[in-house]
Design a protein around this motif. Structure first.
Motif, PDB file in Angstrom:
ATOM      1  N   LYS A 256      -6.624 -36.635  59.519  1.00 21.71           N
ATOM      2  CA  LYS A 256      -5.736 -36.732  58.362  1.00 21.71           C
ATOM      3  C   LYS A 256      -6.461 -37.073  57.072  1.00 21.71           C
ATOM      4  CE  LYS A 256      -1.925 -35.878  60.625  1.00 21.71           C
ATOM      5  NZ  LYS A 256      -1.159 -34.624  60.366  1.00 21.71           N
ATOM      6  N   SER A 257      -7.787 -37.238  57.131  1.00 20.15           N
ATOM      7  CA  SER A 257      -8.498 -37.585  55.905  1.00 20.15           C
ATOM      8  C   SER A 257      -9.966 -37.206  56.022  1.00 20.15           C
ATOM      9  CB  SER A 257      -8.375 -39.086  55.603  1.00 20.15           C
ATOM     10  OG  SER A 257      -9.108 -39.846  56.542  1.00 20.15           O
ATOM     11  N   THR A 258     -10.665 -37.287  54.904  1.00 23.33           N
ATOM     12  CA  THR A 258     -12.115 -37.107  54.846  1.00 23.33           C
ATOM     13  C   THR A 258     -12.624 -37.852  53.628  1.00 23.33           C
ATOM     14  OG1 THR A 258     -13.917 -35.480  54.754  1.00 23.33           O
ATOM     15  CG2 THR A 258     -11.937 -34.962  53.525  1.00 23.33           C
ATOM     16  N   LYS A 259     -13.876 -38.259  53.653  1.00 24.84           N
ATOM     17  CA  LYS A 259     -14.491 -38.909  52.500  1.00 24.84           C
ATOM     18  C   LYS A 259     -15.177 -37.857  51.641  1.00 24.84           C
ATOM     19  CE  LYS A 259     -13.389 -43.016  53.980  1.00 24.84           C
ATOM     20  NZ  LYS A 259     -12.311 -43.791  53.311  1.00 24.84           N
ATOM     21  N   MET A 260     -15.182 -38.087  50.331  1.00 23.58           N
ATOM     22  CA  MET A 260     -15.731 -37.124  49.388  1.00 23.58           C
ATOM     23  C   MET A 260     -16.653 -37.831  48.403  1.00 23.58           C
ATOM     24  SD  MET A 260     -13.651 -34.661  46.668  1.00 23.58           S
ATOM     25  CE  MET A 260     -12.751 -36.051  45.976  1.00 23.58           C
ATOM     26  N   ILE A 261     -17.731 -37.157  48.013  1.00 26.05           N
ATOM     27  CA  ILE A 261     -18.577 -37.609  46.923  1.00 26.05           C
ATOM     28  C   ILE A 261     -18.724 -36.457  45.937  1.00 26.05           C
ATOM     29  CG2 ILE A 261     -20.770 -36.960  48.030  1.00 26.05           C
ATOM     30  CD1 ILE A 261     -21.921 -39.612  46.871  1.00 26.05           C
ATOM     31  N   LEU A 262     -18.740 -36.765  44.646  1.00 32.29           N
ATOM     32  CA  LEU A 262     -18.791 -35.722  43.618  1.00 32.29           C
ATOM     33  C   LEU A 262     -19.408 -36.293  42.353  1.00 32.29           C
ATOM     34  CD1 LEU A 262     -15.449 -35.352  41.763  1.00 32.29           C
ATOM     35  CD2 LEU A 262     -15.648 -36.963  43.656  1.00 32.29           C
ATOM     36  N   HIS A 263     -19.687 -35.434  41.386  1.00 24.21           N
ATOM     37  CA  HIS A 263     -20.193 -35.910  40.110  1.00 24.21           C
ATOM     38  C   HIS A 263     -19.226 -35.543  38.992  1.00 24.21           C
ATOM     39  CE1 HIS A 263     -21.410 -31.802  39.094  1.00 24.21           C
ATOM     40  NE2 HIS A 263     -22.121 -31.736  40.215  1.00 24.21           N
ATOM     41  N   GLY A 264     -19.351 -36.262  37.890  1.00 27.98           N
ATOM     42  CA  GLY A 264     -18.537 -35.997  36.713  1.00 27.98           C
ATOM     43  C   GLY A 264     -19.327 -36.318  35.453  1.00 27.98           C
ATOM     44  N   LEU A 265     -18.833 -35.868  34.324  1.00 30.36           N
ATOM     45  CA  LEU A 265     -19.472 -36.108  33.036  1.00 30.36           C
ATOM     46  C   LEU A 265     -18.991 -37.418  32.420  1.00 30.36           C
ATOM     47  CD1 LEU A 265     -18.982 -32.511  31.641  1.00 30.36           C
ATOM     48  CD2 LEU A 265     -21.209 -33.525  32.175  1.00 30.36           C
ATOM     49  N   THR A 266     -19.760 -37.925  31.476  1.00 25.73           N
ATOM     50  CA  THR A 266     -19.289 -39.004  30.618  1.00 25.73           C
ATOM     51  C   THR A 266     -18.815 -38.380  29.303  1.00 25.73           C
ATOM     52  OG1 THR A 266     -21.410 -39.366  29.519  1.00 25.73           O
ATOM     53  CG2 THR A 266     -21.041 -40.513  31.627  1.00 25.73           C
ATOM     54  N   ARG A 274     -24.915 -37.321  34.367  1.00 31.83           N
ATOM     55  CA  ARG A 274     -23.622 -37.357  35.039  1.00 31.83           C
ATOM     56  C   ARG A 274     -23.509 -38.599  35.917  1.00 31.83           C
ATOM     57  NH1 ARG A 274     -23.419 -31.127  37.063  1.00 31.83           N
ATOM     58  NH2 ARG A 274     -25.603 -31.603  37.496  1.00 31.83           N
ATOM     59  N   VAL A 275     -22.281 -38.971  36.234  1.00 32.81           N
ATOM     60  CA  VAL A 275     -22.013 -40.146  37.069  1.00 32.81           C
ATOM     61  C   VAL A 275     -21.448 -39.686  38.419  1.00 32.81           C
ATOM     62  CG1 VAL A 275     -21.676 -41.731  35.166  1.00 32.81           C
ATOM     63  CG2 VAL A 275     -19.742 -40.387  35.981  1.00 32.81           C
ATOM     64  N   VAL A 276     -21.505 -40.580  39.391  1.00 33.77           N
ATOM     65  CA  VAL A 276     -21.091 -40.261  40.755  1.00 33.77           C
ATOM     66  C   VAL A 276     -19.787 -40.970  41.083  1.00 33.77           C
ATOM     67  CG1 VAL A 276     -21.749 -40.414  43.189  1.00 33.77           C
ATOM     68  CG2 VAL A 276     -23.483 -39.938  41.454  1.00 33.77           C
ATOM     69  N   TYR A 277     -18.895 -40.258  41.765  1.00 32.66           N
ATOM     70  CA  TYR A 277     -17.621 -40.804  42.222  1.00 32.66           C
ATOM     71  C   TYR A 277     -17.482 -40.607  43.729  1.00 32.66           C
ATOM     72  CZ  TYR A 277     -16.268 -40.520  37.268  1.00 32.66           C
ATOM     73  OH  TYR A 277     -16.215 -40.655  35.896  1.00 32.66           O
ATOM     74  N   THR A 278     -16.779 -41.509  44.382  1.00 35.86           N
ATOM     75  CA  THR A 278     -16.398 -41.338  45.774  1.00 35.86           C
ATOM     76  C   THR A 278     -14.883 -41.451  45.883  1.00 35.86           C
ATOM     77  OG1 THR A 278     -16.603 -43.703  46.293  1.00 35.86           O
ATOM     78  CG2 THR A 278     -18.569 -42.311  46.598  1.00 35.86           C
ATOM     79  N   ALA A 279     -14.325 -40.832  46.905  1.00 35.94           N
ATOM     80  CA  ALA A 279     -12.869 -40.859  47.078  1.00 35.94           C
ATOM     81  C   ALA A 279     -12.514 -40.534  48.518  1.00 35.94           C
ATOM     82  CB  ALA A 279     -12.197 -39.851  46.142  1.00 35.94           C
ATOM     83  N   THR A 280     -11.299 -40.890  48.899  1.00 38.90           N
ATOM     84  CA  THR A 280     -10.723 -40.473  50.172  1.00 38.90           C
ATOM     85  C   THR A 280      -9.775 -39.313  49.916  1.00 38.90           C
ATOM     86  OG1 THR A 280     -10.873 -42.684  51.125  1.00 38.90           O
ATOM     87  CG2 THR A 280      -9.315 -41.171  52.143  1.00 38.90           C
ATOM     88  N   VAL A 281      -9.930 -38.242  50.678  1.00 40.80           N
ATOM     89  CA  VAL A 281      -9.083 -37.060  50.539  1.00 40.80           C
ATOM     90  C   VAL A 281      -8.127 -37.014  51.727  1.00 40.80           C
ATOM     91  CG1 VAL A 281      -9.024 -34.543  50.425  1.00 40.80           C
ATOM     92  CG2 VAL A 281     -10.852 -35.815  49.272  1.00 40.80           C
TER      93      VAL A 281
END
Length: 293
Positions: A256-266, A274-281
């Protein structure tokens, strides 16, 4: 700078990403949302790759790492400048006994797509039947997301092609406006659904996003989902700008879920900072949504 790969080994999370074009960068943490500690280099012995050409730098880009079952060694997929077509990139693989490196390239493992403008953004996927694949992007003018099977056992596990490339999705397909770009593919599976994620639009501004398509077979056909998984927003307690390059936890034991890592701009809009974000999907059938953590 950006992190792409995500892998959980033992009690630690590890991530690898693009750096200065001469090596990759890596980091580890005991918690996905915790403090990350960067590795000391070198990580990838790029000068051992016979197919790689050195321009201003080797142009190393977007690595992905997994641990193979045959001998528990670690495989890194990466892209770098092609010696034959110097302004184009090819995909290669390297092997290490230690997840932190040094990774030594296999010179007979390469995917160049020299009839187009090169190939980048490789990522690994293992299916339930044990077959293993690398999914990647071919550059403009074709700009396809493609998949190719690799050997899944023995000393050549992960570093020997086992089939020809197959096309999955093309930029602008199924009535979508992708802003002239489709890249950073990644495949994971939950239940009986394969999720092919990717980014579209312009890497260095707020139009960049994370989208996905679904299929019942790893090679498709894939149906694109209209609503992006992530786009520029203030919904998560921060100003998320141009999210992209997402990677996912392959096998968590949780359907029912997975962990995610991604980058984004400031707000400076500097692609090199760029900065790094983590999240639960969260996974609900064939639909994905991002949790609040």
């Amino acid at each position: 700078m950006s992190y792409k790969a995500i892998i959980h080994v033992g009690n630690n999370w590890y991530s690898f990403g693009t750096s200065n074009g001469q090596d990759v960068q890596g980091a580890s943490s005991t918690k996905l949302q915790g403090e990350w500690e960067r590795f000391d280099g070198p990580i990838l012995a790029i000068d051992e790759a016979e197919w790689v050409g050195k321009q201003a730098t080797y142009g190393i880009w977007a690595p992905d790492v997994y641990q193979r079952g045959s001998d528990k060694k670690f495989i890194m997929y990466f892209s770098a400048f092609d010696k034959e077509k110097k302004d184009h990139r090819c995909i290669g693989a390297a092997i290490s006994d230690d997840i932190k490196g040094v990774y030594h390239p296999e010179s007979d493992f390469v995917q160049c797509n020299r009839t187009a403008s090169g190939a980048i953004d490789p990522s690994w996927f293992k299916d339930d039947n044990g077959k293993q694949y690398v999914v990647y992007k071919t550059e403009i003018p074709q700009n396809w997301l493609e998949i190719r099977e690799v050997n899944n056992s023995g000393p050549k596990e992960g570093v020997e092609w086992a089939g020809n490339a197959q096309k999955l999705l093309q930029m602008g397909s199924q009535g979508f406006d992708d802003g002239g770009n489709m890249e950073a593919p990644y495949i994971f599976k939950r239940g009986d659904t394969y999720f092919l994620t990717y980014s579209t639009h312009v890497t260095m501004n707020e139009s960049y996003d994370v989208q996905y398509a679904t299929a019942k077979s790893v090679t498709g056909p894939y149906t694109r989902v209209k609503k992006p998984l992530l786009e520029t927003t203030n919904d998560f307690g921060c100003k998320l700008i141009g999210p992209g390059g997402a990677s996912f936890q392959q096998d968590s034991g949780d359907q029912k879920s997975t962990k995610m890592i991604l980058h984004g701009l400031t707000e400076a809009m500097d692609i090199n900072k760029r900065v790094v974000y983590t999240a639960t999907v969260q996974v609900d059938g064939d639909r994905l949504s991002v949790g609040s953590d």
